[in-house]
Motif scaffolding. Structure first.
Motif, PDB file in Angstrom:
ATOM      1  N   ARG A  79       0.864  -1.332  -0.386  1.00 49.77           N
ATOM      2  CA  ARG A  79      -0.020   0.443   0.405  1.00 49.77           C
ATOM      3  C   ARG A  79       0.399   1.018   0.146  1.00 49.77           C
ATOM      4  NH1 ARG A  79      -4.768   0.432   4.213  1.00 49.77           N
ATOM      5  NH2 ARG A  79      -5.002   2.081   3.321  1.00 49.77           N
ATOM      6  N   LEU A  80       2.010   1.119   0.632  1.00 51.54           N
ATOM      7  CA  LEU A  80       2.824   2.402   0.325  1.00 51.54           C
ATOM      8  C   LEU A  80       3.523   2.489  -0.442  1.00 51.54           C
ATOM      9  CD1 LEU A  80       4.540   2.325   3.486  1.00 51.54           C
ATOM     10  CD2 LEU A  80       3.572   4.207   3.338  1.00 51.54           C
ATOM     11  N   ARG A  81       4.164   1.545  -1.683  1.00 55.78           N
ATOM     12  CA  ARG A  81       4.224   2.043  -3.091  1.00 55.78           C
ATOM     13  C   ARG A  81       3.434   2.887  -3.362  1.00 55.78           C
ATOM     14  NH1 ARG A  81       5.889  -3.043  -5.437  1.00 55.78           N
ATOM     15  NH2 ARG A  81       6.723  -2.148  -7.108  1.00 55.78           N
ATOM     16  N   GLN A  82       1.845   2.435  -3.951  1.00 54.95           N
ATOM     17  CA  GLN A  82       0.970   3.375  -4.076  1.00 54.95           C
ATOM     18  C   GLN A  82       0.452   4.195  -3.221  1.00 54.95           C
ATOM     19  OE1 GLN A  82      -2.631   0.519  -3.458  1.00 54.95           O
ATOM     20  NE2 GLN A  82      -1.688  -1.252  -4.769  1.00 54.95           N
ATOM     21  N   THR A  83       0.562   4.738  -2.211  1.00 58.11           N
ATOM     22  CA  THR A  83       0.636   5.755  -1.396  1.00 58.11           C
ATOM     23  C   THR A  83       1.622   6.226  -0.375  1.00 58.11           C
ATOM     24  OG1 THR A  83      -0.291   5.118  -0.251  1.00 58.11           O
ATOM     25  CG2 THR A  83      -2.320   5.799  -1.563  1.00 58.11           C
ATOM     26  N   PRO A  84       2.465   6.669  -1.146  1.00 53.64           N
ATOM     27  CA  PRO A  84       4.385   6.892  -0.158  1.00 53.64           C
ATOM     28  C   PRO A  84       4.264   8.626   0.615  1.00 53.64           C
ATOM     29  CG  PRO A  84       4.584   7.756  -2.935  1.00 53.64           C
ATOM     30  CD  PRO A  84       2.986   6.980  -3.017  1.00 53.64           C
ATOM     31  N   ASP A  85       3.566   9.133   0.095  1.00 57.05           N
ATOM     32  CA  ASP A  85       2.772  10.507   0.815  1.00 57.05           C
ATOM     33  C   ASP A  85       1.763  10.212   2.116  1.00 57.05           C
ATOM     34  OD1 ASP A  85       4.665  11.616  -0.834  1.00 57.05           O
ATOM     35  OD2 ASP A  85       3.309  12.289  -2.394  1.00 57.05           O
ATOM     36  N   ASN A  86       1.785   9.163   2.239  1.00 53.28           N
ATOM     37  CA  ASN A  86       0.074   8.863   3.464  1.00 53.28           C
ATOM     38  C   ASN A  86       1.208   8.630   5.040  1.00 53.28           C
ATOM     39  OD1 ASN A  86      -1.416   8.023   5.658  1.00 53.28           O
ATOM     40  ND2 ASN A  86      -2.654   6.829   3.852  1.00 53.28           N
ATOM     41  N   LEU A  87       1.430   9.986   5.290  1.00 48.81           N
ATOM     42  CA  LEU A  87       2.026   9.451   6.887  1.00 48.81           C
ATOM     43  C   LEU A  87       1.790   8.612   8.152  1.00 48.81           C
ATOM     44  CD1 LEU A  87       2.751  13.155   7.414  1.00 48.81           C
ATOM     45  CD2 LEU A  87       4.943  11.293   6.283  1.00 48.81           C
ATOM     46  N   LEU A 111      -0.503   6.088   7.390  1.00 50.55           N
ATOM     47  CA  LEU A 111       0.246   4.498   7.047  1.00 50.55           C
ATOM     48  C   LEU A 111       1.804   4.353   7.113  1.00 50.55           C
ATOM     49  CD1 LEU A 111      -0.687   1.667   5.146  1.00 50.55           C
ATOM     50  CD2 LEU A 111      -0.637   3.437   3.777  1.00 50.55           C
ATOM     51  N   TRP A 112       2.407   5.295   7.073  1.00 50.57           N
ATOM     52  CA  TRP A 112       4.073   5.408   7.346  1.00 50.57           C
ATOM     53  C   TRP A 112       3.885   4.539   8.545  1.00 50.57           C
ATOM     54  CZ3 TRP A 112       8.493   4.889   4.648  1.00 50.57           C
ATOM     55  CH2 TRP A 112       8.272   4.334   3.414  1.00 50.57           C
ATOM     56  N   LEU A 163      -1.978  11.117  15.748  1.00 48.53           N
ATOM     57  CA  LEU A 163      -1.456  12.672  15.546  1.00 48.53           C
ATOM     58  C   LEU A 163      -1.136  12.783  14.166  1.00 48.53           C
ATOM     59  CD1 LEU A 163       2.200  12.882  17.994  1.00 48.53           C
ATOM     60  CD2 LEU A 163       0.084  13.840  18.103  1.00 48.53           C
ATOM     61  N   PHE A 164      -0.678  11.895  12.886  1.00 54.00           N
ATOM     62  CA  PHE A 164      -0.602  12.253  11.298  1.00 54.00           C
ATOM     63  C   PHE A 164      -2.280  12.531  11.014  1.00 54.00           C
ATOM     64  CE2 PHE A 164       4.001  11.147  11.744  1.00 54.00           C
ATOM     65  CZ  PHE A 164       4.621  12.857  11.412  1.00 54.00           C
ATOM     66  N   SER A 165      -3.245  11.760  11.788  1.00 54.01           N
ATOM     67  CA  SER A 165      -4.088  11.492  11.704  1.00 54.01           C
ATOM     68  C   SER A 165      -5.086  12.787  12.243  1.00 54.01           C
ATOM     69  CB  SER A 165      -4.909  10.193  11.919  1.00 54.01           C
ATOM     70  OG  SER A 165      -4.531   8.936  11.435  1.00 54.01           O
ATOM     71  N   ALA A 166      -5.637  12.911  13.363  1.00 55.03           N
ATOM     72  CA  ALA A 166      -5.986  14.207  13.979  1.00 55.03           C
ATOM     73  C   ALA A 166      -5.046  15.849  13.801  1.00 55.03           C
ATOM     74  CB  ALA A 166      -6.131  13.873  15.157  1.00 55.03           C
ATOM     75  N   LEU A 167      -4.370  15.554  13.449  1.00 54.59           N
ATOM     76  CA  LEU A 167      -3.079  16.970  13.091  1.00 54.59           C
ATOM     77  C   LEU A 167      -2.612  17.125  12.280  1.00 54.59           C
ATOM     78  CD1 LEU A 167      -1.269  17.280  16.278  1.00 54.59           C
ATOM     79  CD2 LEU A 167      -3.636  17.885  16.381  1.00 54.59           C
TER      80      LEU A 167
END
Length: 365
Positions: free
Chosen positions: A28-36, A38-39, A92-96
């Motif tokens: 999934r990260l290969r598809q959305t590398p900017d998804n913090l 998910l990282w 944190l990355f999901s809420a802020l």
């Protein structure tokens, strides 16, 4: 944690499951590398997967790849505590906003560094030949107390941020987050049980069998049974609840489309026999219940448009349709007329009319 390892098959399933989830999240990260977020979640699963073999080796007091059990335990809990930080970062990355989330993430690394430093120092002080769960040894007891205190701190912070995120999340996700926060609270309470339990064992308190058969205190045992295990279950339910509800809703749509597809069968069979050239199955790559459903609806409506000029308006629609389909007509330039038109707009209303006609056609003589 004080409760140690449970039965080996469960540990093996945990390790295999962690590796499979890690591979899936990496894809999934290969598809959305900017998804913090998910990282962060991938980091959590990676830490769990790495901690599994190390914890197994430490539990059995064996050397793995030349690493002694005490060092295996140190690395195991080092990555476990890092995984807790990854879980905090996920919320944190999901809420802020990204900048604010990064700043708080760096701040949470400070207590992590302190905890890992204490774990490292206590590991070096463990005498040779002492098992990593010999709580009567001061350095071992200090190791586990530090790990449990940080776990309680990390899961408490995660629960707080989960509740904050739930305030702005949609209803299904918010409910899942609240369930997960209750489970996290149970894990925190269990950790708070483990700390005094270790102190009791360090002081030579009476031992009782733990979940893995080792000698623990009764306090630690009941803390694990009453709070830790229900907390883990509730946390997993909360985390998986939104996805499970989404899958359930998707299954309901799938079942509805399958039933509608089957109920349209009599109407489609008659129209397809008369106008086979309109069949969309000739288009390559069309498959699956949903696509077959939409294809059947389109083909039924197209067939009705083509046959509509030849319907006898004085007969019942199903009877008139059967008569028109059995009769040869010249391809005259006649205008199509409305047939089985729903009273309200929308595909569902149109399908209801087609199903009613299909069922009437099935019993019409």
């Amino acid at each position: 944690m004080l409760y140690g390892a449970t039965v080996t098959p469960l540990l093996v399933a945990y390790g295999i499951g962690s590796l499979l989830v890690l591979l899936w999240m990496a894809a999934r990260l290969r598809q959305t590398p900017d998804n913090l977020p998910l990282w962060a979640m991938t980091g959590l699963v990676g830490c769990w997967a790495l901690a599994f073999p190390l914890g197994l080796a430490a539990d059995h007091n064996t050397v793995i790849l030349g690493i002694p059990p005490a060092v295996s335990r140190l690395v195991q809990y080092g990555v476990l505590l890092l995984g807790v930080n990854c879980l905090i970062s996920f919320f944190l990355f999901s809420a802020l906003p990204a900048k604010q989330a990064w700043r708080r993430t760096w701040l949470f690394l400070v207590p992590l560094a302190v905890a890992v430093t204490i774990l490292t120092v206590t590991t070096t002080l463990i005498p040779d030949g002492v098992r990593t769960k010999e709580y009567t040894v001061t350095s071992v007891a200090a190791f586990w107390i530090t790990a449990d205190v940080y776990m309680a701190f990390g899961f408490a912070a995660t629960g707080i941020w989960a509740l904050r995120f739930a305030r702005t999340a949609h209803r299904r996700l918010a409910l899942g987050l609240r369930i997960a926060s209750v489970g996290l609270a149970g894990i925190v309470i269990a950790d708070c049980f483990f700390v005094p339990a270790i102190v009791i064992r360090w002081n030579g308190g009476d031992a009782a069998p733990s979940l893995d058969g080792s000698a623990e205190t009764t306090l630690g045992f009941y803390g694990a049974v009453l709070f830790l295990l229900p907390g883990i279950v509730l946390c997993l339910i909360g985390v998986t609840f939104p996805a499970a509800m989404t899958q359930l809703a998707a299954f309901r749509v799938w079942r509805h489309h399958l039933r509608s597809y089957q109920r349209l069968g009599p109407l489609w069979t008659h129209l397809n026999a008369r106008f086979p050239e309109d069949a969309l199955h000739r288009v390559p790559g069309v498959g699956g219940v949903h696509r077959r459903y939409y294809r059947r609806v389109i083909e039924c409506r197209d067939g009705l448009v083509r046959i509509s000029p030849y319907l006898d308006g004085d007969e019942e629609l199903a009877v008139a349709l059967k008569t028109a389909l059995r009769t040869d007509h010249e391809q005259a330039s006649q205008q199509a007329v409305p047939v089985a038109i729903p009273e309200r707009d929308g595909l569902d209303a149109d399908v209801e009319q087609l199903i009613s006609l299909s069922e009437a056609l099935r019993v019409a003589r």
